[in-house]
Design an enzyme around this catalytic site. Structure first.
Site, PDB file in Angstrom:
ATOM      1  CG  ASN A  61      -0.274  -0.083   2.502  1.00 42.33           C
ATOM      2  OD1 ASN A  61       0.483   0.809   2.855  1.00 42.33           O
ATOM      3  ND2 ASN A  61      -0.492  -1.166   3.252  1.00 42.33           N
ATOM      4  CG  HIS A  62      -0.254   4.381  -2.299  1.00 38.87           C
ATOM      5  ND1 HIS A  62       0.690   4.222  -3.274  1.00 38.87           N
ATOM      6  CD2 HIS A  62      -1.458   4.159  -2.885  1.00 38.87           C
ATOM      7  CE1 HIS A  62       0.092   3.939  -4.413  1.00 38.87           C
ATOM      8  NE2 HIS A  62      -1.216   3.886  -4.199  1.00 38.87           N
TER       9      HIS A  62
END
Ligand code: CTP
Length: 404
Positions: A214-215
């Site tokens: 994920n970011h």
């Protein structure tokens, strides 16, 4: 890393033979990462030159109220500004004369006027002959100065400049540094507290070259770790993959990749912790099987079977003894209700809610906008702030918990 790192130290040197040792003292402050500004009494300049201390401190040395510029225009050395600049003032050596003046509020030189204007903690390292050190007026000065909130760094015993031997030698520069570090640490609000912080994303392997991630950059968790260490806590930071580094070298960093590794690392340390702050964006699902070889393109569509990861925070909540457990909730809808459900489900003491509907909150941003919800569902919404400021707000909640 020294607690003196980044601190502003105002060193006041008065006129005793021990003044020559302040050259070493300034070097040690600089080595510890402190910024040093030296003030000297006129008499001290007979024992050590201002040039020596200016060179070592990398700052001009002041000793007079008025200072003649090259163009002949005099300027005023503002003792109030100097006093307010400092995080700590250290008077070393403090002669019997300066001690007595400080105890009685006399301010007939720049050092004394600055002392009288100071609001920061003041440390005094006396230096004099043994009979002066034991004289009732000196003892009286010590009592008064301590009553005013100053800290005396006791003189050491040994050979004195008079040829006598006994108590009265200024504490050695390394002992002054050690005294200050221990005293500052003792007074920090999270001293003695062990805090585990999770940060960053987790990577769930699909095959040897691909993963689900994920970011999350890990910034919130890293800021929390740095700030907690500054407040005196012993910090373990368990981080998923990120390029960030902790600036505070006293933080123990445990690097992990997958949610299972983060789970194992958290449980390894959990029992001895006082506080856990779970800022990691842990993957909720992981591939059921990890391919041993790189997966090749197939003709048609392709799907991966995912299984749930362990909820690390919920498992810590279930095993909770006395730990203060703080979680994050990143929500896009029904924020408050969802966050409250997480408090109950994960047995938390406090949740830090970020809504992606708030501008400036979330992954990859330098800022965050949070709402605190405690276990009694009391809410407190904070302004949009930098992640460092948010970290301090969260740690203030921890401090309130222990100092309530
Ligand atoms: N968390 C965790 N382990 C997981 C998932 C989340 O420890 N497997 C922690 C996070 O670090 C965070 C909190 O639980 O402190 C909430 O994470 P969040 O992603 O908002 O919620 P989830 O529990 O994953 O629920 P959902 O994704 O359904 O909102």
């Amino acid at each position: 890393m020294s607690v003196l790192q980044g601190k502003k130290i105002l060193l006041g040197v008065s006129g005793g033979i021990a003044a020559y040792k302040t050259a070493f003292l300034v070097r040690l402050f600089i080595k510890a990462g402190a910024e040093v500004q030296v003030l000297m009494t006129p008499a001290s300049k007979d024992f050590v030159t201002p040039l020596t201390l200016a060179t070592l401190s990398k700052n001009p040395v002041y000793s007079e109220f008025i200072h003649a510029e090259e163009d002949g225009n005099p300027t005023w050395n503002n003792h109030v500004d100097l006093a307010l600049w400092a995080d700590f003032m250290v008077i070393a050596p403090a002669t019997a004369n300066s001690l007595s003046k400080m105890a009685n509020g006399t301010c007939d030189n720049l050092l004394l006027a600055t002392y009288l204007s100071s609001k920061c903690p003041v440390y005094i390292a006396p230096a004099m002959d043994l009979d002066m050190y034991k004289h009732p007026t000196t003892l009286d000065s010590f009592t008064k100065l301590q009553l005013f909130g100053n800290t005396i760094i006791p003189a050491e015993s040994g050979e004195l400049a008079s040829g006598l031997s006994g108590e009265g030698r200024m504490a050695e520069p390394e002992n002054i540094i050690a005294f200050l570090e221990a005293d500052i640490l003792k007074n920090l609000p999270l001293n003695g507290k062990k805090i585990l912080i999770t940060a960053g994303p987790t990577y769930e392997a699909i095959d040897p070259v691909r993963f689900i991630g994920n970011h999350s950059t890990g910034k919130m968790g890293f800021d929390l770790a740095n700030e907690a260490a500054k407040l005196g806590a012993e910090v373990i930071l368990i981080s998923g993959p990120t390029s960030l580094k902790v600036s505070n070298t006293s933080v123990k960093v445990v690097r992990v990749v997958s949610s299972q590794e983060m789970y194992d690392a958290c449980h390894l340390y959990y029992n001895s912790m006082d506080v856990v702050i779970a800022a990691a964006a842990v993957a909720d699902f992981t591939p059921k099987n990890v391919a041993v070889q790189k997966l090749k393109k197939t003709e048609g569509d392709f799907s991966i079977e995912l299984v749930k990861t362990k909820d690390i925070l919920a498992s810590l909540g279930a095993a909770k003894k006395n730990q203060l457990l703080i979680g994050f909730a990143l929500e896009t809808e029904n924020e408050l209700e969802n966050a409250k459900l997480k408090i109950e489900k994960k047995n938390l003491d406090l949740i830090v809610l970020n809504s992606l509907n708030d501008e400036g909150a979330g992954f990859g941003k330098p800022t965050n906008k949070i709402t605190f919800i405690d276990k009694d569902f009391k809410e407190e919404s904070m302004e949009l702030k930098s992640k460092e400021e948010v970290a301090i707000d969260i740690l203030n909640k921890v401090i309130q918990h222990f100092h309530a």
